[in-house]
Design an enzyme around this catalytic site. Structure first.
Site, short mmCIF file in Angstrom:
data_model
loop_
_atom_site.label_atom_id
_atom_site.label_comp_id
_atom_site.label_asym_id
_atom_site.label_seq_id
_atom_site.Cartn_x
_atom_site.Cartn_y
_atom_site.Cartn_z
N LEU A 152 -5.04 -0.19 11.01
CA LEU A 152 -5.11 -0.50 12.34
C LEU A 152 -3.92 -2.05 12.22
O LEU A 152 -5.17 -3.04 13.05
CB LEU A 152 -5.26 -0.42 13.48
N GLY A 153 -4.02 -2.31 10.73
CA GLY A 153 -3.23 -3.65 10.82
C GLY A 153 -1.46 -3.79 10.73
O GLY A 153 -1.62 -3.91 11.76
N ARG A 154 -1.11 -4.53 9.98
CA ARG A 154 0.46 -5.54 10.11
C ARG A 154 1.09 -4.11 10.07
O ARG A 154 1.72 -3.53 10.83
CB ARG A 154 0.93 -5.94 9.46
N ILE A 155 1.07 -2.99 9.55
CA ILE A 155 1.64 -1.87 9.10
C ILE A 155 1.45 -0.74 10.69
O ILE A 155 2.67 0.14 10.33
CB ILE A 155 1.72 -1.68 7.38
N SER A 174 -10.36 1.59 11.58
CA SER A 174 -10.84 0.85 10.58
C SER A 174 -12.25 0.71 10.92
O SER A 174 -13.15 1.40 11.25
CB SER A 174 -9.67 0.07 10.64
N ARG A 175 -12.19 -0.22 9.57
CA ARG A 175 -13.63 -0.92 9.98
C ARG A 175 -14.21 -2.02 11.04
O ARG A 175 -15.63 -1.55 11.70
CB ARG A 175 -14.15 -1.50 8.69
N ARG A 232 -1.17 3.80 -0.66
CA ARG A 232 -1.60 3.89 -1.63
C ARG A 232 -2.40 5.05 -1.53
O ARG A 232 -2.49 5.54 -1.29
CB ARG A 232 -2.85 2.55 -2.57
N ASP A 256 4.49 8.65 0.29
CA ASP A 256 5.03 7.45 0.21
C ASP A 256 4.55 7.27 -1.18
O ASP A 256 5.17 6.30 -2.09
CB ASP A 256 5.33 6.15 0.64
N GLU A 261 1.20 7.48 -9.75
CA GLU A 261 2.71 6.99 -9.91
C GLU A 261 3.44 6.56 -10.98
O GLU A 261 2.37 6.21 -11.74
CB GLU A 261 2.69 5.92 -9.04
N HIS A 279 8.06 5.91 -3.28
CA HIS A 279 7.70 4.69 -2.84
C HIS A 279 8.42 3.62 -2.69
O HIS A 279 8.40 2.53 -3.52
CB HIS A 279 6.70 3.94 -4.91
P1 NDP Z 1 -3.47 -5.03 7.19
O1 NDP Z 1 -4.20 -5.94 5.55
O2 NDP Z 1 -2.92 -5.79 8.11
O3 NDP Z 1 -3.97 -4.17 7.03
C1 NDP Z 1 -5.48 -3.19 6.13
C2 NDP Z 1 -6.36 -2.41 7.37
O4 NDP Z 1 -6.76 -1.29 6.81
C3 NDP Z 1 -6.64 -3.41 8.30
O5 NDP Z 1 -6.65 -2.59 9.98
C4 NDP Z 1 -8.27 -3.01 7.71
O6 NDP Z 1 -8.72 -3.16 8.74
C5 NDP Z 1 -7.64 -1.38 7.62
N1 NDP Z 1 -9.02 -1.09 6.35
C6 NDP Z 1 -9.40 -2.54 5.18
N2 NDP Z 1 -10.36 -1.53 4.16
C7 NDP Z 1 -11.13 -0.58 5.36
C8 NDP Z 1 -11.85 0.55 4.89
N3 NDP Z 1 -12.68 0.61 3.72
N4 NDP Z 1 -12.41 1.33 5.58
C9 NDP Z 1 -10.97 1.46 6.90
N5 NDP Z 1 -10.36 0.49 7.23
C10 NDP Z 1 -9.85 -0.46 5.93
O7 NDP Z 1 -2.68 -4.52 5.71
P2 NDP Z 1 -0.88 -4.21 5.52
O8 NDP Z 1 -1.57 -3.17 7.36
O9 NDP Z 1 -0.03 -5.52 5.47
O10 NDP Z 1 -1.00 -3.45 4.29
C11 NDP Z 1 -1.18 -2.51 4.67
C12 NDP Z 1 -1.53 -1.45 3.23
O11 NDP Z 1 0.15 -1.25 3.21
C13 NDP Z 1 -1.25 -1.99 1.83
O12 NDP Z 1 -2.19 -3.59 1.36
C14 NDP Z 1 -0.17 -1.57 1.01
O13 NDP Z 1 -1.19 -0.49 0.47
C15 NDP Z 1 0.30 -0.59 1.72
N6 NDP Z 1 1.70 -1.18 1.40
C16 NDP Z 1 2.37 -0.25 1.02
C17 NDP Z 1 3.81 -0.08 1.03
C18 NDP Z 1 4.68 1.04 0.16
O14 NDP Z 1 5.88 1.02 -0.25
N7 NDP Z 1 4.43 2.27 0.49
C19 NDP Z 1 4.14 -1.42 0.98
C20 NDP Z 1 3.58 -1.89 1.77
C21 NDP Z 1 2.50 -2.44 2.00
P3 NDP Z 1 -10.73 -3.55 8.52
O15 NDP Z 1 -11.01 -4.60 7.80
O16 NDP Z 1 -11.27 -3.93 9.74
O17 NDP Z 1 -10.89 -2.60 8.24
#
Ligand code: NDP
Length: 313
Positions: A152-155, A174-175, A232, A256, A261, A279
């Site tokens: 639950l990050g930005r996206i 998430s962690r 990813r 996606d 890829e 993608h």
């Molecule tokens: P953020 O950094 O805002 O969010 C990442 C989230 O992942 C956080 O909630 C983080 O929470 C969680 N996370 C990270 N590591 C782990 C783990 N080991 N276990 C569980 N949760 C985890 O990134 P964005 O939301 O901006 O982007 C997310 C991803 O989307 C990018 O990294 C990219 O790979 C992908 N993306 C894909 C695109 C596409 O074209 N399809 C385009 C843009 C981005 P916590 O740290 O608490 O675990």
């Protein structure tokens, strides 16, 4: 001041961005063959490396660039950039967060609706002339579903906010638990999957999330469950996903991203309950322009002031 900086382009860039880059800066392209020789001759001139989230910069390449100060990347994901090596070498790194969040979240919602209502499959059905033979099979209601968000990050959060309009229950894994968010947090991804109708993958890539959506997690989603992945390909055990879809252990998937890829497993393409996109998350004219502008802003700011607009922390 630009004169003192030589930029190394690692991998390919969107053509319009490459044009802007070459117009404004002294840019060398890392060749795909004869890399060693190229680095011996040019490595010490390079102060900034530019790349994309998909290509990245290895620690080995950073070490071959003794005067490297910054890695500036196009894209938000940075699992392809060796952040540990960068830290050790005192190299700063930037990415392009936020500007692509809306488009990726929009696409996640689009994939969800497509999977549950069969939009792409029904379009094929009409085009193939099958409507004449009878109606298309019923889909499943989008509204009121139990949605599990992995990351639950930005996206992930932007996706959740959009889905609110469908009256779902939303929970996440998430962690870390987010104090500012009321959605239930699941420490166990398997538990989240068993309590969800749709699992949406929006975590970061890289080693810590490789295979996170495992065979067990997919099995826990169950035969009425759907998997959406906009993060990813590496996050999902792709073989397990193919097996689960083929054996109807889950109802469908909207993808996606893939492990290798631009190759997509043949077995996935044979299944009508899979929506496969190439993608496209950030792939709109407006967002790609915003990403290019933010990328160039980082580059210009680094050259002018030695700081980054959006550093990777
Ligand atoms: P953020 O950094 O805002 O969010 C990442 C989230 O992942 C956080 O909630 C983080 O929470 C969680 N996370 C990270 N590591 C782990 C783990 N080991 N276990 C569980 N949760 C985890 O990134 P964005 O939301 O901006 O982007 C997310 C991803 O989307 C990018 O990294 C990219 O790979 C992908 N993306 C894909 C695109 C596409 O074209 N399809 C385009 C843009 C981005 P916590 O740290 O608490 O675990």
């Amino acid at each position: 001041q630009e004169g003192v900086h030589t930029v190394l382009q690692v991998g390919s860039m969107p053509p319009e961005l490459a044009t802007r880059l070459h117009r404004e800066f002294t840019v060398l392209q890392l060749p795909s063959v004869g890399v060693e020789r190229f680095l011996e001759e040019n490595g010490s001139r390079v102060t900034i490396a530019v790349t994309t989230g998909l290509t990245g910069v290895s620690g080995q390449l950073m070490r071959a660039l003794p005067n490297l100060d910054a890695v500036i990347s196009f894209g938000v994901g940075f699992e392809t950039i060796d952040i540990c090596a960068a830290e050790q070498l005192g190299v700063v790194v930037s990415n392009t967060p936020d500007v692509l969040t809306d488009c990726v979240a929009d696409l996640a919602v689009g994939l969800l609706i497509d999977c549950l209502r069969g939009i792409s499959a029904a379009d094929r059905f009409v085009r193939q002339g099958n409507w004449i033979n009878g109606p298309y099979p019923l889909g499943t209601r989008v509204s009121g579903k139990r949605i599990g968000i992995v990351g639950l990050g930005r996206i992930g959060l932007a996706t959740a906010r959009r889905l609110e309009a469908f009256g779902p229950t939303i929970a996440y894994h998430s962690r870390n638990r987010l104090v500012e968010v009321a959605y239930p947090w699941y420490e166990s991804l398997i538990d989240l999957a068993s309590d969800s109708d749709v699992l949406i993958v929006a975590v970061s890539g890289g080693t810590s999330t490789t295979g996170l959506v495992s065979r067990e997690v997919i099995a826990a989603l169950g035969s009425d469950g759907y998997l959406i992945n906009v993060a990813r390909g590496t996050v999902v055990d792709e073989n397990a996903l193919v097996d689960a879809l083929a054996q109807k252990q889950i109802a469908g998937a909207g993808l996606d991203v893939y492990t290798h890829e631009p190759r997509v497993p043949e077995a996935l393409l044979a299944l009508d309950n899979v929506v496969a996109l190439p993608h496209l998350g950030s792939a709109t004219t407006e967002t790609r322009l915003d990403m290019a502008n933010l990328f160039l802003m980082n580059l210009r700011q680094f050259i002018a002031e030695g700081t980054l607009t959006t550093p990777v922390s």
